[in-house]
Each structure stands twice: as structure tokens, then as C-alpha cells.
Motif scaffolding. Structure first.
Motif, short mmCIF file in Angstrom:
data_model
loop_
_atom_site.label_atom_id
_atom_site.label_comp_id
_atom_site.label_asym_id
_atom_site.label_seq_id
_atom_site.Cartn_x
_atom_site.Cartn_y
_atom_site.Cartn_z
N GLU A 56 42.63 44.84 33.07
CA GLU A 56 41.83 46.06 33.12
C GLU A 56 42.51 47.14 32.31
O GLU A 56 43.74 47.21 32.26
CB GLU A 56 41.72 46.55 34.57
N THR A 57 41.72 48.00 31.69
CA THR A 57 42.30 49.17 31.04
C THR A 57 42.78 50.10 32.16
O THR A 57 42.39 49.95 33.32
CB THR A 57 41.26 49.92 30.18
N HIS A 58 43.60 51.04 31.81
CA HIS A 58 44.09 51.98 32.82
C HIS A 58 42.94 52.71 33.48
O HIS A 58 42.93 52.88 34.71
CB HIS A 58 45.06 52.98 32.19
N GLU A 59 41.97 53.14 32.69
CA GLU A 59 40.83 53.89 33.23
C GLU A 59 40.01 53.03 34.19
O GLU A 59 39.59 53.50 35.26
CB GLU A 59 39.93 54.40 32.09
N ASP A 60 39.79 51.76 33.83
CA ASP A 60 39.02 50.87 34.71
C ASP A 60 39.77 50.59 36.01
O ASP A 60 39.17 50.52 37.08
CB ASP A 60 38.71 49.55 34.00
N PHE A 61 41.08 50.45 35.93
CA PHE A 61 41.86 50.22 37.13
C PHE A 61 41.76 51.40 38.09
O PHE A 61 41.66 51.22 39.31
CB PHE A 61 43.34 49.95 36.80
N LEU A 62 41.78 52.61 37.57
CA LEU A 62 41.72 53.79 38.42
C LEU A 62 40.41 53.85 39.21
O LEU A 62 40.33 54.52 40.25
CB LEU A 62 41.90 55.07 37.58
N GLU A 63 39.38 53.15 38.75
CA GLU A 63 38.09 53.13 39.43
C GLU A 63 37.86 51.84 40.23
O GLU A 63 36.87 51.73 40.95
CB GLU A 63 36.96 53.30 38.41
N ASN A 64 38.75 50.87 40.14
CA ASN A 64 38.59 49.57 40.80
C ASN A 64 39.30 49.57 42.15
O ASN A 64 40.46 49.18 42.27
CB ASN A 64 39.14 48.46 39.90
N SER A 65 38.59 49.99 43.18
CA SER A 65 39.20 50.10 44.51
C SER A 65 39.56 48.73 45.09
O SER A 65 40.52 48.61 45.85
CB SER A 65 38.29 50.86 45.46
N HIS A 66 38.82 47.69 44.75
CA HIS A 66 39.12 46.34 45.26
C HIS A 66 40.51 45.88 44.77
O HIS A 66 41.32 45.39 45.56
CB HIS A 66 38.04 45.35 44.81
N GLN A 68 42.91 47.80 43.70
CA GLN A 68 43.90 48.72 44.27
C GLN A 68 44.30 48.28 45.68
O GLN A 68 45.48 48.30 46.04
CB GLN A 68 43.35 50.14 44.29
N VAL A 69 43.32 47.87 46.47
CA VAL A 69 43.60 47.41 47.83
C VAL A 69 44.46 46.15 47.79
O VAL A 69 45.41 46.02 48.56
CB VAL A 69 42.28 47.16 48.61
N GLN A 70 44.14 45.22 46.89
CA GLN A 70 44.94 44.00 46.77
C GLN A 70 46.39 44.33 46.42
O GLN A 70 47.33 43.77 47.01
CB GLN A 70 44.36 43.09 45.68
N ILE A 71 46.59 45.23 45.48
CA ILE A 71 47.94 45.61 45.07
C ILE A 71 48.69 46.27 46.22
O ILE A 71 49.86 45.98 46.47
CB ILE A 71 47.90 46.50 43.81
N ALA A 72 48.01 47.13 46.96
CA ALA A 72 48.65 47.80 48.10
C ALA A 72 49.03 46.78 49.18
O ALA A 72 50.11 46.88 49.78
CB ALA A 72 47.72 48.86 48.68
N LEU A 73 48.18 45.79 49.43
CA LEU A 73 48.48 44.77 50.45
C LEU A 73 49.67 43.91 50.04
O LEU A 73 50.50 43.54 50.88
CB LEU A 73 47.26 43.88 50.69
N ILE A 74 49.75 43.57 48.78
CA ILE A 74 50.79 42.65 48.31
C ILE A 74 52.10 43.37 48.04
O ILE A 74 53.17 42.93 48.47
CB ILE A 74 50.31 41.89 47.06
N PHE A 75 52.04 44.48 47.32
CA PHE A 75 53.27 45.14 46.86
C PHE A 75 53.60 46.42 47.63
O PHE A 75 54.70 46.94 47.49
CB PHE A 75 53.17 45.45 45.37
N GLY A 76 52.66 46.97 48.38
CA GLY A 76 52.91 48.18 49.16
C GLY A 76 52.31 49.42 48.53
O GLY A 76 52.00 49.47 47.33
N ALA A 77 52.16 50.44 49.36
CA ALA A 77 51.54 51.69 48.93
C ALA A 77 52.39 52.43 47.89
O ALA A 77 51.86 53.09 47.00
CB ALA A 77 51.28 52.60 50.12
N GLY A 78 53.71 52.31 47.99
CA GLY A 78 54.60 52.99 47.03
C GLY A 78 54.40 52.46 45.62
O GLY A 78 54.36 53.24 44.66
N ILE A 79 54.28 51.15 45.49
CA ILE A 79 54.05 50.54 44.17
C ILE A 79 52.68 50.96 43.65
O ILE A 79 52.53 51.27 42.47
CB ILE A 79 54.17 49.00 44.24
N LEU A 80 51.69 50.97 44.54
CA LEU A 80 50.35 51.40 44.11
C LEU A 80 50.38 52.82 43.58
O LEU A 80 49.80 53.11 42.53
CB LEU A 80 49.34 51.27 45.26
N ASP A 81 51.07 53.72 44.27
CA ASP A 81 51.18 55.11 43.80
C ASP A 81 51.86 55.18 42.44
O ASP A 81 51.44 55.93 41.56
CB ASP A 81 51.96 55.97 44.81
#
Length: 188
Positions: A56-66, A68-81
Motif C-alpha cells: 500500500e502507498t502511505h496514503e492508502d495505508f492511513l485510510e486502511n483501518s483493517h 491497521q488493526v492487524q498491525i496493532a494486534l500483531i506488533f502492538g499499538a506503539g509500532i502502529l503509532d
């Protein structure tokens, strides 16, 4: 400033939360985010599953909540931020400096500033407590370092040497020489 950055801005690998045994990789480059996964399962329906990849481009990732949730579940909220900030163009250049360079910079701080800096992050707490930093501070503060001082500092710790007053320090050196003298006599 962004042109000074390497092509790969961030990379992390990890395993999914239990009971999953799947492996994941998150890679952030200057222009895109790449999310890869490898299914590890003993179940028949997943045995033939091939590794997957989402780009995904950076812009598309910022809008892809699905995603983002996967990344937060796997790597944690700090990594997502952190990844969010990278995709928004907010780069932490201080975080990219090597420990050696940071230690050199930190060694010139006043003690009050050193205490404050140590409270900002785990990395700075570790650096501010490191023996390498305190050795550098002692060497900057003292005109000469005798071999006895160096040996004592390596046993006690450079930070302890820095905060030991002169009288205590001389007493420690005297005790150490006495111990070495008695050990030398025992050998004879």
C-alpha cells in the motif's frame, strides 16, 4: 531532509498472537508499506497456503483501518503509532542515531539534563546509565586517569567513581592496594 533517509525506513518481524503460529513482516519504505505473512499450521486446509503480501502507498495505508488493526494486534499499538508517523512524513531522526554517537552527545549534558533525558524513553534510560557514558564523563571531568583509578572504576563502575567523593575514593584505592599486597605475600 527526507532524501537523507535510507530506502527502508522501518522493518519488523513477529509471530501472531496465540494460538496462531503465523509469521508476519512489516516493511515501511519511502513510498510504500509492505505487509507479508506466512501461515504456519498443522491443519490440512492451511498446509498448501502460500505466503501473502499486501503493498500500500502511505496514503492508502492511513485510510486502511483493517490493515491497521492487524498491525496493532500483531506488533502492538506503539509500532502502529510509529508506522503512522512514518507514513505521515514525521521522521524521528534522533531515534536513527547510533548509540555511540548519542553517547558522545549525551556526555556533554549537565547532570540535571542527563537525569531528565533518562526519563524520556527506555533507550535513553539505558544509555544514561551505561558505563561507557560515565567513563566518558569521568574522563572529561578529570585531568588524568591513573591505572589504579581505571581498574577501580572497572570493578565499581564509572558512575560510582564519578559520585564518590575524593576522600572515599582515596580510601577505596588504599584498601585495594592493601588487598593486592596481602595477596602478593600469600603467593610468596
Amino acid at each position: 531532509m527526507a532524501s537523507w533517509l535510507p530506502e527502508t525506513l522501518f522493518e519488523i518481524v513477529g509471530q501472531g498472537p496465540a494460538p496462531s503460529k503465523d509469521y508476519y513482516q512489516l516493511l515501511v519504505t519511502r513510498s510504500q508499506l509492505i505487509f507479508r505473512w506466512w501461515r504456519i499450521s498443522l491443519r490440512n486446509e492451511y498446509r498448501s497456503t502460500k505466503p501473502g503480501e499486501a503493498k500500500e502507498t502511505h496514503e492508502d495505508f492511513l485510510e486502511n483501518s483493517h490493515l491497521q488493526v492487524q498491525i496493532a494486534l500483531i506488533f502492538g499499538a506503539g509500532i502502529l503509532d510509529y508506522v503512522f508517523n512514518l507514513c505521515k512524513g514525521k521522521f524521528d531522526f534522533l531515534e536513527r542515531l547510533s548509540d555511540t554517537l548519542l553517547l558522545r552527545i549525551i556526555s556533554y549534558l549537565d547532570l540535571e539534563d542527563l537525569v531528565r533525558l533518562s526519563q524520556t524513553s527506555r533507550r535513553f534510560a539505558k544509555l544514561c546509565a551505561s558505563d561507557k557514558l560515565w567513563e566518558r564523563i569521568v574522563r572529561l571531568a578529570c585531568d588524568t586517569i591513573t591505572p589504579d583509578m581505571k581498574s577501580l572504576a572497572e570493578n565499581m563502575g564509572w558512575k560510582q567513581i564519578f559520585f564518590t567523593n575524593k576522600f572515599q575514593f582515596l580510601r577505596q584505592l588504599r584498601k585495594r592496594k592493601q588487598r593486592q599486597g596481602t595477596q602478593g605475600e600469600k603467593r610468596l
